[in-house]
Design a protein around this motif. Sequence first.
Motif, PDB file in Angstrom:
ATOM      1  N   THR A 101      23.459  -7.609 -17.871  1.00 42.08           N
ATOM      2  CA  THR A 101      24.031  -8.695 -18.659  1.00 42.08           C
ATOM      3  C   THR A 101      25.371  -8.259 -19.219  1.00 42.08           C
ATOM      4  OG1 THR A 101      22.839  -7.960 -20.621  1.00 42.08           O
ATOM      5  CG2 THR A 101      21.796  -9.677 -19.305  1.00 42.08           C
ATOM      6  N   ARG A 102      26.252  -9.223 -19.358  1.00 43.42           N
ATOM      7  CA  ARG A 102      27.581  -8.935 -19.891  1.00 43.42           C
ATOM      8  C   ARG A 102      27.719  -9.574 -21.254  1.00 43.42           C
ATOM      9  NH1 ARG A 102      31.855 -11.134 -16.097  1.00 43.42           N
ATOM     10  NH2 ARG A 102      30.505 -12.908 -16.224  1.00 43.42           N
ATOM     11  N   PRO A 104      30.133 -10.915 -24.628  1.00 46.26           N
ATOM     12  CA  PRO A 104      31.321 -11.771 -24.722  1.00 46.26           C
ATOM     13  C   PRO A 104      32.619 -11.002 -24.542  1.00 46.26           C
ATOM     14  CG  PRO A 104      29.908 -12.014 -26.658  1.00 46.26           C
ATOM     15  CD  PRO A 104      29.322 -10.943 -25.815  1.00 46.26           C
ATOM     16  N   GLU A 106      33.194  -8.647 -22.426  1.00 45.17           N
ATOM     17  CA  GLU A 106      33.392  -8.359 -21.010  1.00 45.17           C
ATOM     18  C   GLU A 106      33.718  -9.611 -20.195  1.00 45.17           C
ATOM     19  OE1 GLU A 106      29.707  -6.558 -20.072  1.00 45.17           O
ATOM     20  OE2 GLU A 106      30.212  -4.659 -21.014  1.00 45.17           O
ATOM     21  N   ARG A 107      33.657 -10.769 -20.814  1.00 40.41           N
ATOM     22  CA  ARG A 107      33.913 -12.021 -20.112  1.00 40.41           C
ATOM     23  C   ARG A 107      35.405 -12.206 -19.889  1.00 40.41           C
ATOM     24  NH1 ARG A 107      31.563 -16.337 -23.414  1.00 40.41           N
ATOM     25  NH2 ARG A 107      29.696 -15.095 -23.192  1.00 40.41           N
ATOM     26  N   ARG A 108      35.766 -12.746 -18.745  1.00 42.51           N
ATOM     27  CA  ARG A 108      37.176 -12.997 -18.438  1.00 42.51           C
ATOM     28  C   ARG A 108      37.690 -14.170 -19.268  1.00 42.51           C
ATOM     29  NH1 ARG A 108      34.944 -11.987 -13.193  1.00 42.51           N
ATOM     30  NH2 ARG A 108      34.500 -14.197 -13.032  1.00 42.51           N
ATOM     31  N   ARG A 109      39.003 -14.242 -19.436  1.00 44.04           N
ATOM     32  CA  ARG A 109      39.608 -15.308 -20.207  1.00 44.04           C
ATOM     33  C   ARG A 109      39.324 -16.654 -19.543  1.00 44.04           C
ATOM     34  NH1 ARG A 109      45.492 -14.727 -22.445  1.00 44.04           N
ATOM     35  NH2 ARG A 109      44.786 -12.640 -22.005  1.00 44.04           N
ATOM     36  N   GLU A 111      36.440 -17.981 -18.970  1.00 47.79           N
ATOM     37  CA  GLU A 111      35.107 -18.036 -18.370  1.00 47.79           C
ATOM     38  C   GLU A 111      34.104 -18.517 -19.409  1.00 47.79           C
ATOM     39  OE1 GLU A 111      32.012 -15.115 -15.977  1.00 47.79           O
ATOM     40  OE2 GLU A 111      33.690 -14.248 -17.063  1.00 47.79           O
ATOM     41  N   LEU A 112      33.281 -19.478 -19.029  1.00 49.12           N
ATOM     42  CA  LEU A 112      32.298 -20.026 -19.943  1.00 49.12           C
ATOM     43  C   LEU A 112      30.937 -19.388 -19.703  1.00 49.12           C
ATOM     44  CD1 LEU A 112      33.219 -23.820 -19.768  1.00 49.12           C
ATOM     45  CD2 LEU A 112      33.819 -22.189 -21.547  1.00 49.12           C
ATOM     46  N   SER A 113      30.142 -19.317 -20.763  1.00 50.97           N
ATOM     47  CA  SER A 113      28.785 -18.806 -20.659  1.00 50.97           C
ATOM     48  C   SER A 113      27.883 -19.901 -20.101  1.00 50.97           C
ATOM     49  CB  SER A 113      28.284 -18.384 -22.037  1.00 50.97           C
ATOM     50  OG  SER A 113      26.908 -18.076 -21.995  1.00 50.97           O
ATOM     51  N   ASN A 119      29.634 -21.001 -26.060  1.00 55.42           N
ATOM     52  CA  ASN A 119      30.975 -21.429 -25.671  1.00 55.42           C
ATOM     53  C   ASN A 119      31.687 -22.068 -26.855  1.00 55.42           C
ATOM     54  OD1 ASN A 119      30.495 -20.615 -23.050  1.00 55.42           O
ATOM     55  ND2 ASN A 119      29.690 -22.606 -22.448  1.00 55.42           N
TER      56      ASN A 119
END
Length: 146
Positions: A101-102, A104, A106-109, A111-113, A119
């Motif tokens: 699991t990643r 928040p 590590e999330r790309r700009r 990118e929505l959950s 979000n």
Amino acid sequence: AAAVERRLAEFRAARGRSAASSRSAEPPGKAAAPETAGGQRAAGSGGGAQAGPGGVTTPVWARPLLLKVLLWAVLLALFAELELGLPYFVLSLLYWMYASTRGPAERRRGELSAYSVFNPGCTAIAGTLTAEQLERELYYRPAAGR
């Protein structure tokens, strides 16, 4: 995405340099293997090795994923011999779920959950079934604004 494209271009350039140097090292009477459009040699030339960055071939037994799977299997056999195989299996699955699991950060700009509550503004991703849509479809009401 730009970083991935840059790394891919660097890898292709390094592979092209190593292929060119290996071709120049061959005797003049020996023809080089034909290459495909992607710059790879014809099928069957890989043997049991995989070309890594810089044209260095990695043997099959030295790949990190394969080593991790083999280590996990050996430990599973050891714990099964100690009659602790099931707890080891369950704990390793829980660890695998946690590790994959990643967060928040590590999330790309942009990118929505998958979970809309995480979000900004509780924005749902495309294809999400909402309670309003389900209710509308159950009662055959027309969609708002149509």
